[in-house]
Design an enzyme around this catalytic site. Sequence first.
Site, PDB file in Angstrom:
ATOM      1  N   ASP A   9       2.433  -2.826  -4.159  1.00 35.46           N
ATOM      2  CA  ASP A   9       1.604  -1.630  -4.085  1.00 35.46           C
ATOM      3  C   ASP A   9       0.747  -1.566  -5.349  1.00 35.46           C
ATOM      4  OD1 ASP A   9       2.459  -0.651  -1.635  1.00 35.46           O
ATOM      5  OD2 ASP A   9       4.202   0.329  -2.520  1.00 35.46           O
TER       6      ASP A   9
ATOM      7  N   ARG B  83      -1.540 -12.424   6.080  1.00 37.98           N
ATOM      8  CA  ARG B  83      -2.177 -11.723   7.178  1.00 37.98           C
ATOM      9  C   ARG B  83      -3.538 -11.257   6.690  1.00 37.98           C
ATOM     10  NH1 ARG B  83      -0.841 -12.599  12.028  1.00 37.98           N
ATOM     11  NH2 ARG B  83      -1.272 -10.479  12.766  1.00 37.98           N
TER      12      ARG B  83
ATOM     13  N   GLU C  15      -8.377  -0.760  12.677  1.00 32.52           N
ATOM     14  CA  GLU C  15      -7.846  -1.871  11.869  1.00 32.52           C
ATOM     15  C   GLU C  15      -7.158  -2.888  12.777  1.00 32.52           C
ATOM     16  OE1 GLU C  15      -5.957  -0.252   8.391  1.00 32.52           O
ATOM     17  OE2 GLU C  15      -4.687  -2.013   8.190  1.00 32.52           O
TER      18      GLU C  15
ATOM     19  N   TYR D  12       3.978  -8.609  -1.855  1.00 32.52           N
ATOM     20  CA  TYR D  12       3.502  -7.417  -1.153  1.00 32.52           C
ATOM     21  C   TYR D  12       3.610  -6.226  -2.107  1.00 32.52           C
ATOM     22  CZ  TYR D  12       3.306  -4.220   2.972  1.00 32.52           C
ATOM     23  OH  TYR D  12       2.993  -3.267   3.897  1.00 32.52           O
TER      24      TYR D  12
ATOM     25  N   ARG E 299      10.330  -0.255   3.151  1.00 36.82           N
ATOM     26  CA  ARG E 299       9.265   0.536   2.530  1.00 36.82           C
ATOM     27  C   ARG E 299       9.197   1.939   3.123  1.00 36.82           C
ATOM     28  NH1 ARG E 299       4.672  -1.998   0.424  1.00 36.82           N
ATOM     29  NH2 ARG E 299       3.307  -0.536   1.471  1.00 36.82           N
TER      30      ARG E 299
ATOM     31  N   ARG F 163      14.434  10.277   6.651  1.00 38.76           N
ATOM     32  CA  ARG F 163      15.067  11.474   6.085  1.00 38.76           C
ATOM     33  C   ARG F 163      15.387  12.504   7.163  1.00 38.76           C
ATOM     34  NH1 ARG F 163       9.378  12.343   3.952  1.00 38.76           N
ATOM     35  NH2 ARG F 163       9.604  10.947   2.181  1.00 38.76           N
TER      36      ARG F 163
ATOM     37  N   ARG G 201      -4.141   0.725  13.548  1.00 42.53           N
ATOM     38  CA  ARG G 201      -4.323   2.126  13.196  1.00 42.53           C
ATOM     39  C   ARG G 201      -5.800   2.476  13.114  1.00 42.53           C
ATOM     40  NH1 ARG G 201      -1.307   1.410   7.298  1.00 42.53           N
ATOM     41  NH2 ARG G 201      -2.466  -0.427   6.692  1.00 42.53           N
TER      42      ARG G 201
END
Length: 366
Positions: free
Chosen positions: A349, A248, A299, A347, A171, A175, A279
């Site tokens: 999006d 989870r 979190e 999972y 995911r 770059r 996070r």
Amino acid sequence: MKYDYLIVGAGLFGAVFAREAKDRGKKCLVVERRDHIAGNVYCEEVHGIQVHRYGAHIFHTSDRRVWDYVCRFAEFNNYVNSPIARYKDELYNLPFNMNTFSKMWNIATPAQAQEIIASQIADLGIMMPKNLEEQALSLVGRDVYEKLIKGYTEKQWGRDCRDLPAFIIKRLPLRFTYDNNYFNDRYQGIPIGGYTELVEKLLAGTEVRLKVDYLKNRQELDGLADKIIYTGMIDQFYDYALGVLQYRSVRFETEELEMENYQGNAVVNYTEREVPFTRIIEHKHFEFGKQPTTIISREYSSEWKKGDEPYYPVNDDRNNALYAQYRERAEKEARVIFGGRLGGYKYYDMDKVIAAALELCGTELG
Ligand code: UDP
């Protein structure tokens, strides 16, 4: 029958289906266990700040059809997700890009970064990555893996990186340009006014009953409609008859602080193992907020157990095989169609959820 469709769950999948069905002259009833619509994209306004109650949601897609679709129901701002990773006292840009590498190795050019990564990969001799650890190592080398991936991933998933599927890390883009945009997608942003308003617009004109637990009122509700769109957990639908799928869950510690700006960014990942949360989200930065106070959420990730809110399906081999068994059973249902992240145990999006809902509308509603 009073309704054409009973839709279980007022999240994105159910809401898109409801909108499309309504526009084609069908009558729907939406039932939702929680006391609000919008599922896990639910946002609540507190002192002018949209608080993402179930974790940060940044809309991104390359699917023009999905983008055009959501833009009918909301205007999107130009937020671009650029999380910061914090490892001990070191700060790095995400996703892994030239800013990350120049900080990590004090270098400046793509050639230098590629050379370092190539030499770290060569030392490992991984041919075919079998798990997340091998996938990550063979993509970015040991330094980035140890500082920015290993601890975070093990906290997030509660499993050793060698026991996790490689696709999770795919995911994340890699770059060799100085580009901190977390997503490669063509379209990105946050709906102005919040996700709850967007879902409200999708559901406009459809009857919604909140605080109704479908599984506890099944007989009565089943009698109300010809067909059922079920977006809850597929294993729970069958009373876990074939076994329990793993998820989870996430817990948020949210607080308002008497300051304008706490961390200078919407998302800061804490990538070291020793910090217990994964996070911190500072909600106002998703909307460039200028309020005098700020709201942050720490979190914490945990293994889901019955009664918790499920967030992330754990798509490893065991769970995928168990899901396939449930799926087989689900496909034999004459009146029930499963969808969404929980119904499809995937999972997904947000854009993929919407695309899947629209696809179902095409086959189901014509
Ligand atoms: N990840 C990581 N370090 C980070 C952020 C993400 O190793 O700082 C890995 C981790 O394995 C995580 C995956 O990338 O599960 C996907 O992260 P993302 O933030 O895209 O997932 P989200 O929780 O937002 O769906």
